[in-house]
Design a protein around this motif. Structure first.
Motif, PDB file in Angstrom:
ATOM      1  N   TRP A 104       0.813  -1.211   0.000  1.00 13.48           N
ATOM      2  CA  TRP A 104       0.000   0.000   0.000  1.00 13.48           C
ATOM      3  C   TRP A 104       0.849   1.265   0.000  1.00 13.48           C
ATOM      4  O   TRP A 104       0.394   2.317  -0.442  1.00 13.48           O
ATOM      5  CB  TRP A 104      -0.972   0.004   1.174  1.00 13.48           C
ATOM      6  N   LEU A 105       2.087   1.186   0.465  1.00 16.12           N
ATOM      7  CA  LEU A 105       2.980   2.346   0.380  1.00 16.12           C
ATOM      8  C   LEU A 105       3.516   2.534  -1.037  1.00 16.12           C
ATOM      9  O   LEU A 105       3.726   3.667  -1.483  1.00 16.12           O
ATOM     10  CB  LEU A 105       4.152   2.174   1.353  1.00 16.12           C
ATOM     11  N   ILE A 106       3.749   1.457  -1.740  1.00 18.53           N
ATOM     12  CA  ILE A 106       4.327   1.531  -3.080  1.00 18.53           C
ATOM     13  C   ILE A 106       3.271   1.809  -4.150  1.00 18.53           C
ATOM     14  O   ILE A 106       3.557   2.454  -5.158  1.00 18.53           O
ATOM     15  CB  ILE A 106       5.091   0.227  -3.380  1.00 18.53           C
ATOM     16  N   LYS A 107       2.053   1.354  -3.933  1.00 24.35           N
ATOM     17  CA  LYS A 107       1.008   1.434  -4.951  1.00 24.35           C
ATOM     18  C   LYS A 107       0.754   2.854  -5.479  1.00 24.35           C
ATOM     19  O   LYS A 107       0.623   3.028  -6.696  1.00 24.35           O
ATOM     20  CB  LYS A 107      -0.277   0.819  -4.415  1.00 24.35           C
ATOM     21  N   PRO A 108       0.682   3.908  -4.664  1.00 24.21           N
ATOM     22  CA  PRO A 108       0.447   5.249  -5.235  1.00 24.21           C
ATOM     23  C   PRO A 108       1.555   5.685  -6.195  1.00 24.21           C
ATOM     24  O   PRO A 108       1.268   6.303  -7.217  1.00 24.21           O
ATOM     25  CB  PRO A 108       0.399   6.171  -4.019  1.00 24.21           C
ATOM     26  N   PHE A 109       2.798   5.347  -5.889  1.00 24.58           N
ATOM     27  CA  PHE A 109       3.890   5.714  -6.789  1.00 24.58           C
ATOM     28  C   PHE A 109       3.794   4.946  -8.105  1.00 24.58           C
ATOM     29  O   PHE A 109       4.123   5.466  -9.164  1.00 24.58           O
ATOM     30  CB  PHE A 109       5.244   5.455  -6.109  1.00 24.58           C
ATOM     31  N   TRP A 110       3.325   3.707  -8.028  1.00 28.45           N
ATOM     32  CA  TRP A 110       3.153   2.910  -9.236  1.00 28.45           C
ATOM     33  C   TRP A 110       2.089   3.546 -10.132  1.00 28.45           C
ATOM     34  O   TRP A 110       2.269   3.651 -11.346  1.00 28.45           O
ATOM     35  CB  TRP A 110       2.766   1.481  -8.857  1.00 28.45           C
ATOM     36  N   TRP A 111       0.977   3.985  -9.553  1.00 27.69           N
ATOM     37  CA  TRP A 111      -0.080   4.593 -10.358  1.00 27.69           C
ATOM     38  C   TRP A 111       0.366   5.935 -10.943  1.00 27.69           C
ATOM     39  O   TRP A 111       0.001   6.263 -12.080  1.00 27.69           O
ATOM     40  CB  TRP A 111      -1.350   4.761  -9.531  1.00 27.69           C
ATOM     41  N   ILE A 112       1.160   6.697 -10.204  1.00 25.50           N
ATOM     42  CA  ILE A 112       1.695   7.952 -10.738  1.00 25.50           C
ATOM     43  C   ILE A 112       2.602   7.664 -11.932  1.00 25.50           C
ATOM     44  O   ILE A 112       2.520   8.330 -12.969  1.00 25.50           O
ATOM     45  CB  ILE A 112       2.445   8.734  -9.640  1.00 25.50           C
ATOM     46  N   PHE A 113       3.447   6.651 -11.802  1.00 25.72           N
ATOM     47  CA  PHE A 113       4.322   6.271 -12.907  1.00 25.72           C
ATOM     48  C   PHE A 113       3.505   5.830 -14.121  1.00 25.72           C
ATOM     49  O   PHE A 113       3.806   6.208 -15.258  1.00 25.72           O
ATOM     50  CB  PHE A 113       5.261   5.143 -12.467  1.00 25.72           C
ATOM     51  N   MET A 114       2.463   5.036 -13.893  1.00 26.89           N
ATOM     52  CA  MET A 114       1.635   4.563 -15.008  1.00 26.89           C
ATOM     53  C   MET A 114       0.912   5.719 -15.689  1.00 26.89           C
ATOM     54  O   MET A 114       0.785   5.733 -16.915  1.00 26.89           O
ATOM     55  CB  MET A 114       0.628   3.520 -14.511  1.00 26.89           C
ATOM     56  N   MET A 115       0.430   6.685 -14.916  1.00 24.79           N
ATOM     57  CA  MET A 115      -0.248   7.841 -15.516  1.00 24.79           C
ATOM     58  C   MET A 115       0.722   8.676 -16.340  1.00 24.79           C
ATOM     59  O   MET A 115       0.349   9.224 -17.371  1.00 24.79           O
ATOM     60  CB  MET A 115      -0.899   8.694 -14.431  1.00 24.79           C
ATOM     61  N   MET A 116       1.973   8.780 -15.891  1.00 22.16           N
ATOM     62  CA  MET A 116       2.956   9.554 -16.648  1.00 22.16           C
ATOM     63  C   MET A 116       3.409   8.805 -17.900  1.00 22.16           C
ATOM     64  O   MET A 116       3.702   9.428 -18.918  1.00 22.16           O
ATOM     65  CB  MET A 116       4.157   9.883 -15.768  1.00 22.16           C
ATOM     66  N   ALA A 117       3.475   7.485 -17.855  1.00 24.01           N
ATOM     67  CA  ALA A 117       3.996   6.704 -18.970  1.00 24.01           C
ATOM     68  C   ALA A 117       2.942   6.401 -20.026  1.00 24.01           C
ATOM     69  O   ALA A 117       3.282   6.207 -21.193  1.00 24.01           O
ATOM     70  CB  ALA A 117       4.584   5.398 -18.451  1.00 24.01           C
ATOM     71  N   SER A 118       1.684   6.365 -19.668  1.00 27.26           N
ATOM     72  CA  SER A 118       0.643   5.935 -20.611  1.00 27.26           C
ATOM     73  C   SER A 118       0.530   6.820 -21.857  1.00 27.26           C
ATOM     74  O   SER A 118       0.352   6.281 -22.950  1.00 27.26           O
ATOM     75  CB  SER A 118      -0.694   5.795 -19.910  1.00 27.26           C
ATOM     76  N   PRO A 119       0.629   8.153 -21.785  1.00 29.40           N
ATOM     77  CA  PRO A 119       0.563   8.926 -23.035  1.00 29.40           C
ATOM     78  C   PRO A 119       1.698   8.583 -24.005  1.00 29.40           C
ATOM     79  O   PRO A 119       1.484   8.528 -25.213  1.00 29.40           O
ATOM     80  CB  PRO A 119       0.668  10.388 -22.573  1.00 29.40           C
ATOM     81  N   PHE A 120       2.882   8.328 -23.481  1.00 31.73           N
ATOM     82  CA  PHE A 120       3.997   7.983 -24.349  1.00 31.73           C
ATOM     83  C   PHE A 120       3.793   6.616 -24.995  1.00 31.73           C
ATOM     84  O   PHE A 120       4.094   6.425 -26.172  1.00 31.73           O
ATOM     85  CB  PHE A 120       5.311   8.002 -23.567  1.00 31.73           C
ATOM     86  N   VAL A 121       3.268   5.677 -24.240  1.00 27.70           N
ATOM     87  CA  VAL A 121       3.015   4.337 -24.778  1.00 27.70           C
ATOM     88  C   VAL A 121       1.932   4.392 -25.848  1.00 27.70           C
ATOM     89  O   VAL A 121       2.066   3.782 -26.906  1.00 27.70           O
ATOM     90  CB  VAL A 121       2.631   3.364 -23.643  1.00 27.70           C
ATOM     91  N   ILE A 122       0.875   5.143 -25.594  1.00 17.96           N
ATOM     92  CA  ILE A 122      -0.213   5.256 -26.569  1.00 17.96           C
ATOM     93  C   ILE A 122       0.277   5.945 -27.836  1.00 17.96           C
ATOM     94  O   ILE A 122      -0.035   5.522 -28.954  1.00 17.96           O
ATOM     95  CB  ILE A 122      -1.408   5.995 -25.946  1.00 17.96           C
ATOM     96  N   THR A 123       1.072   7.006 -27.682  1.00 19.69           N
ATOM     97  CA  THR A 123       1.632   7.697 -28.850  1.00 19.69           C
ATOM     98  C   THR A 123       2.530   6.763 -29.646  1.00 19.69           C
ATOM     99  O   THR A 123       2.458   6.725 -30.881  1.00 19.69           O
ATOM    100  CB  THR A 123       2.435   8.935 -28.397  1.00 19.69           C
ATOM    101  N   TRP A 124       3.364   5.990 -28.967  1.00 18.83           N
ATOM    102  CA  TRP A 124       4.254   5.059 -29.652  1.00 18.83           C
ATOM    103  C   TRP A 124       3.453   4.008 -30.424  1.00 18.83           C
ATOM    104  O   TRP A 124       3.791   3.675 -31.558  1.00 18.83           O
ATOM    105  CB  TRP A 124       5.182   4.397 -28.635  1.00 18.83           C
ATOM    106  N   MET A 125       2.372   3.505 -29.827  1.00 22.22           N
ATOM    107  CA  MET A 125       1.557   2.509 -30.506  1.00 22.22           C
ATOM    108  C   MET A 125       0.885   3.101 -31.739  1.00 22.22           C
ATOM    109  O   MET A 125       0.821   2.450 -32.789  1.00 22.22           O
ATOM    110  CB  MET A 125       0.513   1.943 -29.546  1.00 22.22           C
TER     111      MET A 125
END
Length: 57
Positions: free
Chosen positions: A15-36
């Motif tokens: 539960w301590l790590i999960k918020p940082f994981w979601w922040i990372f996923m939100m930051m990375a998703s536009p780049f992944v979608i653009t690349w696809m």
């Protein structure tokens, strides 16, 4: 360490790590979608201009 304490430590770390994981996923998703989208666009251009890897040019 007793089993119930290990389980509590594990869950609290998750539960301590999960918020940082979601922040990372939100930051990375536009780049992944653009690349696809760009990969699809590249395939579309190759198909449109009929360029193939085995082209003798």
């Amino acid at each position: 360490m007793k089993k119930k304490y290990r389980r509590a430590v594990c869950k609290s770390l998750v539960w301590l790590i999960k918020p940082f994981w979601w922040i990372f996923m939100m930051m990375a998703s536009p780049f992944v979608i653009t690349w696809m989208c760009l990969q699809d666009w590249e395939y579309w251009l190759c198909k449109k201009f009929r360029t193939y890897d085995y082209d003798p040019d």
